[in-house]
Design a protein around this motif. Structure first.
Motif, short mmCIF file in Angstrom:
data_model
loop_
_atom_site.label_atom_id
_atom_site.label_comp_id
_atom_site.label_asym_id
_atom_site.label_seq_id
_atom_site.Cartn_x
_atom_site.Cartn_y
_atom_site.Cartn_z
N THR A 1 0.84 -1.20 0.00
CA THR A 1 0.00 0.00 0.00
C THR A 1 0.87 1.25 0.00
N LEU A 2 0.52 2.22 -0.82
CA LEU A 2 1.28 3.48 -0.84
C LEU A 2 0.99 4.26 0.44
N PRO A 3 2.02 4.71 1.15
CA PRO A 3 1.82 5.39 2.44
C PRO A 3 1.42 6.85 2.24
N PRO A 4 0.85 7.48 3.28
CA PRO A 4 0.50 8.90 3.17
C PRO A 4 1.67 9.78 2.73
N ALA A 5 2.89 9.44 3.13
CA ALA A 5 4.05 10.26 2.74
C ALA A 5 4.22 10.32 1.23
N TYR A 6 3.85 9.25 0.53
CA TYR A 6 3.93 9.25 -0.94
C TYR A 6 3.10 10.41 -1.50
N PHE A 7 1.89 10.58 -0.99
CA PHE A 7 0.99 11.62 -1.49
C PHE A 7 1.43 13.00 -1.01
N ASP A 8 1.98 13.08 0.20
CA ASP A 8 2.52 14.36 0.66
C ASP A 8 3.60 14.86 -0.30
N HIS A 9 4.49 13.96 -0.72
CA HIS A 9 5.56 14.35 -1.65
C HIS A 9 4.98 14.77 -3.01
N ASN B 1 -6.98 7.54 6.77
CA ASN B 1 -6.18 6.55 6.06
C ASN B 1 -6.90 5.20 6.11
N VAL B 2 -7.74 4.95 5.13
CA VAL B 2 -8.50 3.69 5.03
C VAL B 2 -7.55 2.61 4.49
N PRO B 3 -7.52 1.40 5.05
CA PRO B 3 -8.45 0.80 6.02
C PRO B 3 -8.05 0.94 7.49
N ALA B 4 -6.87 1.53 7.78
CA ALA B 4 -6.45 1.65 9.18
C ALA B 4 -7.44 2.48 9.99
N GLU B 5 -8.04 3.46 9.33
CA GLU B 5 -9.07 4.30 9.96
C GLU B 5 -10.32 4.20 9.10
N ASP C 1 -4.82 -4.99 1.92
CA ASP C 1 -5.61 -3.81 2.31
C ASP C 1 -6.85 -3.64 1.45
N LEU C 2 -6.81 -4.09 0.21
CA LEU C 2 -8.02 -4.08 -0.62
C LEU C 2 -9.08 -4.98 0.02
N THR C 3 -8.68 -6.15 0.47
CA THR C 3 -9.61 -7.07 1.12
C THR C 3 -10.18 -6.44 2.39
N ARG C 4 -9.33 -5.87 3.22
CA ARG C 4 -9.78 -5.22 4.46
C ARG C 4 -10.72 -4.05 4.15
N SER C 5 -10.34 -3.24 3.17
CA SER C 5 -11.16 -2.07 2.80
C SER C 5 -12.51 -2.50 2.27
N ALA C 6 -12.52 -3.52 1.42
CA ALA C 6 -13.79 -4.00 0.85
C ALA C 6 -14.73 -4.47 1.95
N ASP C 7 -14.21 -5.20 2.92
CA ASP C 7 -15.05 -5.66 4.03
C ASP C 7 -15.64 -4.48 4.79
N LEU C 8 -14.82 -3.46 5.04
CA LEU C 8 -15.30 -2.28 5.76
C LEU C 8 -16.33 -1.51 4.93
N LEU C 9 -16.05 -1.34 3.65
CA LEU C 9 -16.96 -0.59 2.78
C LEU C 9 -18.31 -1.29 2.66
#
Length: 198
Positions: free
Chosen positions: A8-16, A102-106, A128-136
């Motif tokens: 999974t790409l971390p938040p820092a990737y998008f910050d940069h 930060n989905v799926p952690a939050e 994380d796709l699997t975790r996110s799909a279950d949450l969604l």
């Protein structure tokens, strides 16, 4: 799945990315984005959604357009720089709530009658796709809509492709699955699929 970059790409990737360019994907100016946003909104079968959730809202360009169809729209992103622009853009839209998440952690605790996953699923690892799909799916009310919209060509630093994401969710639309497929569109470089919670 991208074997060379399976994480999974971390938040820092998008910050940069946003530090280097305030509109890195040309959301504000691209004819491609304008056409895709129009197709996204046109795919929604209801004129109004009481509770909506948008993942990866970025600068809030689509958020501002979607807001008119929502009683309350929770729009989230992992980048504070992107959210600052979204807050300015949506300042006059009281139904829009912008949150760093930060989905799926939050994940939010409420239920929704619309969830939009647009240009975000391919940033997740397969796990994380699997975790996110279950949450969604768990956050959708019965009869609620899940709209997926993703760029389909592979990107060397993304763990998944848009097709990977859509096929994963479509596998949940079997007769015994939690979702049903209401329709989809495939364009030259992106696809759109509308799903409904059984």
């Amino acid at each position: 799945m991208n074997q060379n970059q399976p994480n999974t790409l971390p938040p820092a990737y998008f910050d940069h990315v946003y530090e280097a360019n305030r509109d890195p994907w040309n959301f504000e100016t691209s004819p491609y984005e304008r056409e895709k946003y129009a197709a996204t909104l046109a795919a929604l079968p209801r004129p109004h959604y009481a509770e909506a959730f948008e993942l990866g809202c970025s600068l809030g360009v689509l958020t501002a357009q979607l807001a008119g169809r929502c009683g309350h729209l929770l729009a989230v992103d992992v980048s504070e720089a992107a959210l600052a622009q979204a807050r300015a853009r949506c300042a006059a839209l009281p139904q829009v709530e912008l949150r760093r998440m930060n989905v799926p952690a939050e994940f939010p605790t409420q239920q929704f009658d619309l969830i939009l996953v647009s240009e975000v699923g391919y940033y997740w690892s397969a796990t994380d796709l699997t975790r996110s799909a279950d949450l969604l799916i768990g956050a959708l009310q019965p009869g609620a809509h899940l709209l997926l919209v993703h760029w389909t060509p592979p990107v060397h630093d993304y763990p998944l492709t848009g097709d990977d994401v859509h096929e994963f969710f479509l596998a949940k639309t079997t007769e015994a699955g939690p979702l049903r497929h209401l329709g989809g569109q495939r364009h030259e470089t992106y696809r759109l699929d509308l799903l409904e919670k059984r």
